[in-house]
Design a protein around this motif. Sequence first.
Motif, PDB file in Angstrom:
ATOM      1  N   ASP B  26      57.232  -7.573  29.126  1.00 30.16           N
ATOM      2  CA  ASP B  26      57.337  -7.904  28.160  1.00 30.16           C
ATOM      3  C   ASP B  26      58.607  -7.357  26.845  1.00 30.16           C
ATOM      4  N   MET B  27      58.758  -6.600  27.635  1.00 29.34           N
ATOM      5  CA  MET B  27      59.261  -5.504  26.414  1.00 29.34           C
ATOM      6  C   MET B  27      61.288  -5.593  26.374  1.00 29.34           C
ATOM      7  N   ASN B  28      61.037  -6.347  27.164  1.00 27.08           N
ATOM      8  CA  ASN B  28      63.085  -6.504  26.902  1.00 27.08           C
ATOM      9  C   ASN B  28      63.251  -5.156  27.413  1.00 27.08           C
ATOM     10  N   HIS B  29      62.773  -5.037  28.355  1.00 26.29           N
ATOM     11  CA  HIS B  29      63.211  -3.513  29.607  1.00 26.29           C
ATOM     12  C   HIS B  29      64.311  -4.381  30.152  1.00 26.29           C
ATOM     13  N   GLU B  30      65.587  -2.828  29.916  1.00 26.50           N
ATOM     14  CA  GLU B  30      66.498  -3.769  31.429  1.00 26.50           C
ATOM     15  C   GLU B  30      66.363  -2.957  32.936  1.00 26.50           C
ATOM     16  N   TYR B  31      66.042  -1.715  32.487  1.00 33.34           N
ATOM     17  CA  TYR B  31      65.439  -0.861  33.910  1.00 33.34           C
ATOM     18  C   TYR B  31      63.978  -0.985  34.180  1.00 33.34           C
ATOM     19  N   MET B  32      63.356  -1.240  35.794  1.00 35.48           N
ATOM     20  CA  MET B  32      62.553  -1.311  36.171  1.00 35.48           C
ATOM     21  C   MET B  32      62.555  -0.558  37.458  1.00 35.48           C
ATOM     22  N   TYR B  33      61.624  -0.502  37.893  1.00 34.22           N
ATOM     23  CA  TYR B  33      60.746   0.909  39.617  1.00 34.22           C
ATOM     24  C   TYR B  33      59.937   0.443  39.758  1.00 34.22           C
ATOM     25  N   TRP B  34      59.908   0.348  41.561  1.00 34.46           N
ATOM     26  CA  TRP B  34      58.861   0.610  42.262  1.00 34.46           C
ATOM     27  C   TRP B  34      58.605   1.213  42.455  1.00 34.46           C
ATOM     28  N   TYR B  35      57.233   2.291  42.351  1.00 34.55           N
ATOM     29  CA  TYR B  35      56.703   3.607  43.595  1.00 34.55           C
ATOM     30  C   TYR B  35      55.800   3.244  43.785  1.00 34.55           C
ATOM     31  N   ARG B  36      55.392   4.575  45.488  1.00 38.13           N
ATOM     32  CA  ARG B  36      54.266   4.081  45.739  1.00 38.13           C
ATOM     33  C   ARG B  36      53.101   5.616  45.665  1.00 38.13           C
ATOM     34  N   GLN B  37      52.491   5.717  45.562  1.00 40.68           N
ATOM     35  CA  GLN B  37      51.702   6.949  44.986  1.00 40.68           C
ATOM     36  C   GLN B  37      50.712   6.655  46.679  1.00 40.68           C
ATOM     37  N   ASP B  38      50.602   8.272  47.006  1.00 33.33           N
ATOM     38  CA  ASP B  38      49.965   8.375  48.127  1.00 33.33           C
ATOM     39  C   ASP B  38      48.980  10.549  47.587  1.00 33.33           C
ATOM     40  N   PRO B  39      48.368  10.267  48.111  1.00 29.28           N
ATOM     41  CA  PRO B  39      47.482  11.438  47.627  1.00 29.28           C
ATOM     42  C   PRO B  39      48.221  12.846  48.045  1.00 29.28           C
ATOM     43  N   GLY B  40      48.226  13.459  46.903  1.00 27.58           N
ATOM     44  CA  GLY B  40      48.820  15.019  47.420  1.00 27.58           C
ATOM     45  C   GLY B  40      50.939  14.855  47.066  1.00 27.58           C
ATOM     46  N   MET B  41      51.136  13.568  47.287  1.00 26.25           N
ATOM     47  CA  MET B  41      52.752  13.430  47.184  1.00 26.25           C
ATOM     48  C   MET B  41      53.303  13.040  46.003  1.00 26.25           C
ATOM     49  N   GLY B  42      52.537  12.767  44.861  1.00 30.48           N
ATOM     50  CA  GLY B  42      52.611  12.709  43.903  1.00 30.48           C
ATOM     51  C   GLY B  42      53.501  10.664  43.647  1.00 30.48           C
ATOM     52  N   LEU B  43      54.324  10.565  43.035  1.00 30.36           N
ATOM     53  CA  LEU B  43      55.113   9.183  42.373  1.00 30.36           C
ATOM     54  C   LEU B  43      56.503   9.342  43.443  1.00 30.36           C
ATOM     55  N   ARG B  44      56.708   7.984  44.654  1.00 29.76           N
ATOM     56  CA  ARG B  44      57.942   8.449  45.359  1.00 29.76           C
ATOM     57  C   ARG B  44      58.658   6.635  45.206  1.00 29.76           C
ATOM     58  N   LEU B  45      59.859   6.860  44.944  1.00 26.88           N
ATOM     59  CA  LEU B  45      60.708   5.648  44.024  1.00 26.88           C
ATOM     60  C   LEU B  45      61.052   5.308  45.568  1.00 26.88           C
ATOM     61  N   ILE B  46      61.155   3.180  45.382  1.00 29.55           N
ATOM     62  CA  ILE B  46      61.000   2.659  46.088  1.00 29.55           C
ATOM     63  C   ILE B  46      62.394   2.089  46.569  1.00 29.55           C
ATOM     64  N   HIS B  47      62.178   1.313  45.097  1.00 25.02           N
ATOM     65  CA  HIS B  47      63.834   0.445  44.969  1.00 25.02           C
ATOM     66  C   HIS B  47      64.328   0.794  43.464  1.00 25.02           C
ATOM     67  N   TYR B  48      64.576   0.508  43.256  1.00 23.39           N
ATOM     68  CA  TYR B  48      65.035   0.298  41.337  1.00 23.39           C
ATOM     69  C   TYR B  48      65.687  -0.971  41.073  1.00 23.39           C
TER      70      TYR B  48
END
Lengths: 116, 114
Positions: B26-48
């Motif tokens: 609800d912040m009127n942001h243009e950019y949006m992202y989906w990440y997955r978080q797995d142990p020891g691997m940080g965040l990996r970008l799926i789609h944006y």
Amino acid sequence: AQSVAQPEDQVNVAEGNPLTVKCTYSVSGNPYLFWYVQYPNRGLQFLLKYITGDNLVKGSYGFEAEFNKSQTSFHLKKPSALVSDSALYFCAVRATGNTGGFKTIFGAGTRLFVKA
Amino acid sequence: NAGVTQTPKFRVLKTGQSMTLLCAQDMNHEYMYWYRQDPGMGLRLIHYSVGEGTTAKGEVPDGYNVSRLKKQNFLLGLESAAPSQTSVYFCASRLSGGDNQPQHFGDGTRLSIL
């Protein structure tokens, strides 16, 4: 290619002592650098960022980070740790420019444990 | 001001089932992202997505699809769930004005594929 390394899986520190969480990066051109914190069962929360200028950046909850261009590092620091600082910390880098700016690369995370 | 809201918070699926994860901001942001978080691997970008009606592949897009029909919503779909997709999924958004804007994250969806 962009990359971020957090060499320590876990950092242990006693309450009241200074803490440092290390981060090194690799990116073409000038980077934007970020630190985020994650508490259990929550999303990442923004702590601070480096854009340009002063190499010492101050952020939320008394945290600060030092940018070192020659060593390509951006270490997170706090003069006096609190038990409530115990959490998972992520360093992130974003390249400047038309395409690189869309994506942020995150490190694997460092778990900070502060003992009372 | 709710920020970034993800639904559901938890879900258990059987292999081969499909589902959609919803992200709303609800912040009127243009950019949006989906990440997955797995142990020891940080965040990996799926789609944006850099705006309504646009999507792009990230680092690990295989097995996922996305849609951004409205500016405030970003949907992540799993057409045929696999055990390797067991993870915690995070949605994030940010302003488009300058590459130095931080991302705002939801609290995640914990997904288990049996």
